[in-house]
Design an enzyme around this catalytic site. Structure first.
Site, PDB file in Angstrom:
ATOM      1  N   TYR A 151      13.142  27.310 -28.732  1.00 35.39           N
ATOM      2  CA  TYR A 151      13.995  26.834 -27.633  1.00 35.39           C
ATOM      3  C   TYR A 151      13.139  26.233 -26.521  1.00 35.39           C
ATOM      4  O   TYR A 151      13.357  25.091 -26.099  1.00 35.39           O
ATOM      5  CB  TYR A 151      14.814  28.016 -27.117  1.00 35.39           C
ATOM      6  CG  TYR A 151      15.824  27.682 -26.035  1.00 35.39           C
ATOM      7  CD1 TYR A 151      17.005  27.015 -26.342  1.00 35.39           C
ATOM      8  CD2 TYR A 151      15.604  28.073 -24.704  1.00 35.39           C
ATOM      9  CE1 TYR A 151      17.948  26.736 -25.349  1.00 35.39           C
ATOM     10  CE2 TYR A 151      16.541  27.799 -23.718  1.00 35.39           C
ATOM     11  CZ  TYR A 151      17.709  27.136 -24.041  1.00 35.39           C
ATOM     12  OH  TYR A 151      18.633  26.866 -23.060  1.00 35.39           O
ATOM     13  N   GLU A 153       9.910  25.240 -26.367  1.00 36.04           N
ATOM     14  CA  GLU A 153       9.134  24.044 -26.706  1.00 36.04           C
ATOM     15  C   GLU A 153      10.057  22.895 -27.112  1.00 36.04           C
ATOM     16  O   GLU A 153       9.758  21.734 -26.858  1.00 36.04           O
ATOM     17  CB  GLU A 153       8.119  24.343 -27.820  1.00 36.04           C
ATOM     18  CG  GLU A 153       7.073  25.378 -27.436  1.00 36.04           C
ATOM     19  CD  GLU A 153       6.039  24.884 -26.414  1.00 36.04           C
ATOM     20  OE1 GLU A 153       6.252  23.850 -25.763  1.00 36.04           O
ATOM     21  OE2 GLU A 153       5.008  25.569 -26.271  1.00 36.04           O
ATOM     22  N   ASN A 180      19.773  30.681 -15.390  1.00 32.59           N
ATOM     23  CA  ASN A 180      20.856  31.478 -15.996  1.00 32.59           C
ATOM     24  C   ASN A 180      22.201  31.246 -15.309  1.00 32.59           C
ATOM     25  O   ASN A 180      22.331  31.466 -14.107  1.00 32.59           O
ATOM     26  CB  ASN A 180      20.535  32.976 -15.909  1.00 32.59           C
ATOM     27  CG  ASN A 180      19.292  33.334 -16.689  1.00 32.59           C
ATOM     28  OD1 ASN A 180      18.208  32.856 -16.387  1.00 32.59           O
ATOM     29  ND2 ASN A 180      19.447  34.174 -17.696  1.00 32.59           N
ATOM     30  N   ASN A 196      27.207  40.584 -22.474  1.00 30.51           N
ATOM     31  CA  ASN A 196      27.015  41.911 -23.077  1.00 30.51           C
ATOM     32  C   ASN A 196      27.474  43.021 -22.142  1.00 30.51           C
ATOM     33  O   ASN A 196      28.252  43.897 -22.530  1.00 30.51           O
ATOM     34  CB  ASN A 196      25.527  42.137 -23.387  1.00 30.51           C
ATOM     35  CG  ASN A 196      25.138  41.599 -24.753  1.00 30.51           C
ATOM     36  OD1 ASN A 196      25.922  40.919 -25.402  1.00 30.51           O
ATOM     37  ND2 ASN A 196      23.922  41.890 -25.180  1.00 30.51           N
ATOM     38  N   GLN A 215      13.000  43.668 -14.990  1.00 35.19           N
ATOM     39  CA  GLN A 215      12.871  42.200 -15.047  1.00 35.19           C
ATOM     40  C   GLN A 215      14.007  41.561 -14.238  1.00 35.19           C
ATOM     41  O   GLN A 215      15.088  42.147 -14.135  1.00 35.19           O
ATOM     42  CB  GLN A 215      12.860  41.699 -16.502  1.00 35.19           C
ATOM     43  CG  GLN A 215      14.157  41.777 -17.287  1.00 35.19           C
ATOM     44  CD  GLN A 215      14.355  43.105 -17.989  1.00 35.19           C
ATOM     45  OE1 GLN A 215      13.967  44.158 -17.501  1.00 35.19           O
ATOM     46  NE2 GLN A 215      15.007  43.082 -19.142  1.00 35.19           N
ATOM     47  N   PRO A 280      10.753  36.844 -20.280  1.00 38.03           N
ATOM     48  CA  PRO A 280      10.157  36.601 -18.959  1.00 38.03           C
ATOM     49  C   PRO A 280      10.435  37.753 -17.985  1.00 38.03           C
ATOM     50  O   PRO A 280      11.545  38.288 -17.948  1.00 38.03           O
ATOM     51  CB  PRO A 280      10.854  35.312 -18.496  1.00 38.03           C
ATOM     52  CG  PRO A 280      11.266  34.639 -19.764  1.00 38.03           C
ATOM     53  CD  PRO A 280      11.634  35.750 -20.704  1.00 38.03           C
TER      54      PRO A 280
HETATM   55  P1  NAD Z   1      26.792  27.214 -25.610  1.00 33.72           P
HETATM   56  O1  NAD Z   1      26.106  27.809 -26.794  1.00 33.72           O
HETATM   57  O2  NAD Z   1      28.066  27.824 -25.145  1.00 33.72           O
HETATM   58  O3  NAD Z   1      27.058  25.652 -25.843  1.00 33.72           O
HETATM   59  C1  NAD Z   1      26.246  24.832 -26.630  1.00 33.72           C
HETATM   60  C2  NAD Z   1      27.145  23.873 -27.411  1.00 33.72           C
HETATM   61  O4  NAD Z   1      26.328  22.998 -28.205  1.00 33.72           O
HETATM   62  C3  NAD Z   1      28.076  24.615 -28.366  1.00 33.72           C
HETATM   63  O5  NAD Z   1      29.389  24.113 -28.251  1.00 33.72           O
HETATM   64  C4  NAD Z   1      27.485  24.302 -29.752  1.00 33.72           C
HETATM   65  O6  NAD Z   1      28.449  24.322 -30.791  1.00 33.72           O
HETATM   66  C5  NAD Z   1      26.894  22.925 -29.513  1.00 33.72           C
HETATM   67  N1  NAD Z   1      25.826  22.596 -30.462  1.00 33.72           N
HETATM   68  C6  NAD Z   1      24.756  23.354 -30.818  1.00 33.72           C
HETATM   69  N2  NAD Z   1      23.997  22.689 -31.703  1.00 33.72           N
HETATM   70  C7  NAD Z   1      24.588  21.463 -31.886  1.00 33.72           C
HETATM   71  C8  NAD Z   1      24.288  20.327 -32.691  1.00 33.72           C
HETATM   72  N3  NAD Z   1      23.209  20.303 -33.496  1.00 33.72           N
HETATM   73  N4  NAD Z   1      25.112  19.258 -32.630  1.00 33.72           N
HETATM   74  C9  NAD Z   1      26.210  19.278 -31.843  1.00 33.72           C
HETATM   75  N5  NAD Z   1      26.559  20.322 -31.068  1.00 33.72           N
HETATM   76  C10 NAD Z   1      25.751  21.401 -31.093  1.00 33.72           C
HETATM   77  O7  NAD Z   1      25.707  27.215 -24.440  1.00 33.72           O
HETATM   78  P2  NAD Z   1      25.845  26.795 -22.898  1.00 33.72           P
HETATM   79  O8  NAD Z   1      25.494  27.973 -22.084  1.00 33.72           O
HETATM   80  O9  NAD Z   1      27.134  26.096 -22.653  1.00 33.72           O
HETATM   81  O10 NAD Z   1      24.629  25.760 -22.774  1.00 33.72           O
HETATM   82  C11 NAD Z   1      24.847  24.355 -22.726  1.00 33.72           C
HETATM   83  C12 NAD Z   1      23.519  23.654 -22.476  1.00 33.72           C
HETATM   84  O11 NAD Z   1      22.955  24.095 -21.245  1.00 33.72           O
HETATM   85  C13 NAD Z   1      22.463  23.924 -23.560  1.00 33.72           C
HETATM   86  O12 NAD Z   1      21.737  22.740 -23.801  1.00 33.72           O
HETATM   87  C14 NAD Z   1      21.574  24.962 -22.927  1.00 33.72           C
HETATM   88  O13 NAD Z   1      20.260  24.907 -23.441  1.00 33.72           O
HETATM   89  C15 NAD Z   1      21.643  24.567 -21.462  1.00 33.72           C
HETATM   90  N6  NAD Z   1      21.345  25.725 -20.575  1.00 33.72           N
HETATM   91  C16 NAD Z   1      22.265  26.711 -20.376  1.00 33.72           C
HETATM   92  C17 NAD Z   1      21.945  27.785 -19.562  1.00 33.72           C
HETATM   93  C18 NAD Z   1      22.935  28.911 -19.278  1.00 33.72           C
HETATM   94  O14 NAD Z   1      22.552  29.875 -18.606  1.00 33.72           O
HETATM   95  N7  NAD Z   1      24.175  28.850 -19.716  1.00 33.72           N
HETATM   96  C19 NAD Z   1      20.689  27.860 -18.951  1.00 33.72           C
HETATM   97  C20 NAD Z   1      19.772  26.846 -19.213  1.00 33.72           C
HETATM   98  C21 NAD Z   1      20.119  25.770 -20.005  1.00 33.72           C
HETATM   99  N1  UDP Z   2      19.140  41.765 -21.422  1.00 30.28           N
HETATM  100  C1  UDP Z   2      19.460  43.113 -21.312  1.00 30.28           C
HETATM  101  N2  UDP Z   2      20.496  43.579 -22.040  1.00 30.28           N
HETATM  102  C2  UDP Z   2      21.266  42.805 -22.848  1.00 30.28           C
HETATM  103  C3  UDP Z   2      20.944  41.421 -22.954  1.00 30.28           C
HETATM  104  C4  UDP Z   2      19.867  40.948 -22.229  1.00 30.28           C
HETATM  105  O1  UDP Z   2      18.815  43.873 -20.572  1.00 30.28           O
HETATM  106  O2  UDP Z   2      22.213  43.307 -23.470  1.00 30.28           O
HETATM  107  C5  UDP Z   2      18.028  41.244 -20.608  1.00 30.28           C
HETATM  108  C6  UDP Z   2      17.028  40.378 -21.367  1.00 30.28           C
HETATM  109  O3  UDP Z   2      16.006  41.175 -21.931  1.00 30.28           O
HETATM  110  C7  UDP Z   2      16.508  39.478 -20.261  1.00 30.28           C
HETATM  111  C8  UDP Z   2      17.706  39.308 -19.328  1.00 30.28           C
HETATM  112  O4  UDP Z   2      18.596  40.389 -19.634  1.00 30.28           O
HETATM  113  O5  UDP Z   2      15.473  40.086 -19.554  1.00 30.28           O
HETATM  114  C9  UDP Z   2      18.441  38.001 -19.489  1.00 30.28           C
HETATM  115  O6  UDP Z   2      18.712  37.829 -20.867  1.00 30.28           O
HETATM  116  P1  UDP Z   2      19.628  36.649 -21.431  1.00 30.28           P
HETATM  117  O7  UDP Z   2      19.598  36.767 -22.932  1.00 30.28           O
HETATM  118  O8  UDP Z   2      20.943  36.651 -20.765  1.00 30.28           O
HETATM  119  O9  UDP Z   2      18.899  35.304 -20.963  1.00 30.28           O
HETATM  120  P2  UDP Z   2      17.381  34.823 -20.848  1.00 30.28           P
HETATM  121  O10 UDP Z   2      17.186  34.599 -19.389  1.00 30.28           O
HETATM  122  O11 UDP Z   2      16.441  35.878 -21.361  1.00 30.28           O
HETATM  123  O12 UDP Z   2      17.335  33.579 -21.662  1.00 30.28           O
END
Ligand code: NAD
Ligand code: UDP
Ligand code: UDP
Length: 318
Positions: A151, A153, A180, A196, A215, A280
């Site tokens: 993820y 990289e 987040n 969760n 954390q 992290p």
């Molecule tokens: P999510 O998993 O709910 O949504 C991701 C969507 O992408 C899903 O609908 C999935 O079906 C679709 N998808 C996955 N692989 C695909 C592919 N190969 N082709 C077409 N569609 C595909 O996650 P989210 O939280 O809504 O995240 C959306 C974006 O925001 C992602 O790129 C994620 O990396 C980024 N992001 C989210 C967070 C967060 O905290 N929610 C934080 C940082 C970055």
């Molecule tokens: N985490 C936790 N309990 C859970 C799920 C996650 O304590 O049931 C912790 C996880 O180890 C991390 C933080 O919560 O330190 C955020 O995790 P998440 O998977 O939501 O996102 P991340 O920021 O790690 O991508």
């Protein structure tokens, strides 16, 4: 609200059936635009967009962004990629492929159409940061061969592609580094900490704290984040990003568990499980750039956002 035809855009949102994508689409549709949602439904759900079916301004394409896509649009938001560690580590090769090939295909599309393209990048590009809070000029501390690397990289390489298409081909790019984010429509079994804890608290099960729970993370409510997406997309072309988008309020996982227990009124206990690899230790965005350049900052406090998310989870019956 229908928008005047001349100012209406046709906008492609990849990953639009996911948590953030579906909130973004709601906002764009609310502004009167036409939206094409391209999603392979890997982690997303038709349920998130079912209320839009039948709307003549909305179209769903079941499409994998690893394959080329030929559509005619005015703007692209590239969000397709699983975001939860549980999901992105399920098939790590596919995760890297989605980030890298997805970015390449969407950039090829933007280049052909000469249209603006937005990339949903992530705070994970900072890895387990040695600088706190994280600013956009910090290059990060990522383990390139660890279990999170597919993820981290993948997203770093996608950023590289965005900036090379910008320099080499003049593509108009907008890169957001998202911290987040939580809210309604997160999947209850998504595996992320907020979903969760809420699911466990509502079911009367122990809340699973990984490691000692010291954390930290900073949690942004989805509506705030989507406002940031729109502001960045509408900013002048010189502002390519990367721009941090997130809520600077920083909490330990123990504090988060306590807040969820308080707001749900649950009598669940907490239990400690092993800390996942490369987790992290701390994460907090420095959003000075977003404040200055976009006039953006999050408004929804954690307790309010959690209460809205808890309401959503109470009504979820899948
Ligand atoms: P999510 O998993 O709910 O949504 C991701 C969507 O992408 C899903 O609908 C999935 O079906 C679709 N998808 C996955 N692989 C695909 C592919 N190969 N082709 C077409 N569609 C595909 O996650 P989210 O939280 O809504 O995240 C959306 C974006 O925001 C992602 O790129 C994620 O990396 C980024 N992001 C989210 C967070 C967060 O905290 N929610 C934080 C940082 C970055
Ligand atoms: N985490 C936790 N309990 C859970 C799920 C996650 O304590 O049931 C912790 C996880 O180890 C991390 C933080 O919560 O330190 C955020 O995790 P998440 O998977 O939501 O996102 P991340 O920021 O790690 O991508
Ligand atoms: N691409 C796409 N839709 C388009 C134009 C290009 O999916 O409308 C894909 C294309 O198939 C290629 C990628 O985007 O895999 C990069 O395209 P580009 O034109 O930059 O590179 P090239 O095709 O010359 O390798």
């Amino acid at each position: 609200m229908a928008r005047l035809y001349e100012s209406r855009k046709r906008i492609l949102v990849t990953g639009g059936a996911g948590f953030l994508g579906s909130h973004l689409i709601d906002k764009l549709m609310g502004q009167g635009h036409e939206v094409i949602c391209a999603d392979n439904l890997f982690t997303g759900s038709k349920r998130n967009i079912e209320h839009l079916h039948g709307n003549p301004r909305f179209e769903f394409l079941r499409h994998d962004v690893c394959n080329p896509l030929k559509v005619e649009v005015d703007e692209i938001y590239n969000l397709a990629c699983p975001a939860s560690p549980v999901h992105y580590q399920y098939n790590p090769v596919l995760t890297t492929k989605t980030s890298v090939m997805g970015a390449l295909n969407m950039l090829g599309l933007a280049k052909r159409l000469r249209c603006r393209i937005f990339q949903a990048s992530t705070s994970e590009v900072y890895g387990d940061p040695e600088v706190h809070p994280q600013r956009e000029d910090y290059w990060g501390h990522v383990n390139p061969i660890g279990t999170r690397a597919c993820y981290d990289e993948g997203k770093r390489c996608a950023e590289t592609l965005f900036f090379d298409y910008h320099r080499q081909h003049g593509v108009d790019i907008k890169v957001a580094r998202i911290f987040n984010t939580y809210g309604p429509r997160m999947h209850p079994r998504d595996g992320r900490v907020v979903s969760n804890f809420i699911t466990q608290a509502l079911a009367g099960e122990d809340l699973t704290i990984y490691g000692d729970g010291s954390q930290t993370r900073s949690f942004c409510y989805c509506d705030d984040l989507v406002d940031g997406f729109l502001k960045l997309m509408d900013s002048p072309p010189e502002l390519t990003g990367p721009v941090n988008l997130g809520n600077p309020g920083e909490f330990t996982m123990i504090e988060l568990a306590g807040e969820v227990l308080r707001l749900t009124g649950s009598r669940s206990k907490v239990k400690h499980l092993p800390l996942p690899a490369d987790d992290p230790k701390q994460r907090q965005p420095d959003i000075t750039l977003a404040r200055k350049a976009l006039g953006w900052e999050p408004k929804v406090p954690l307790a309010d956002g959690l209460a809205r998310t808890i309401d959503h989870f109470r009504s979820f019956d899948d």
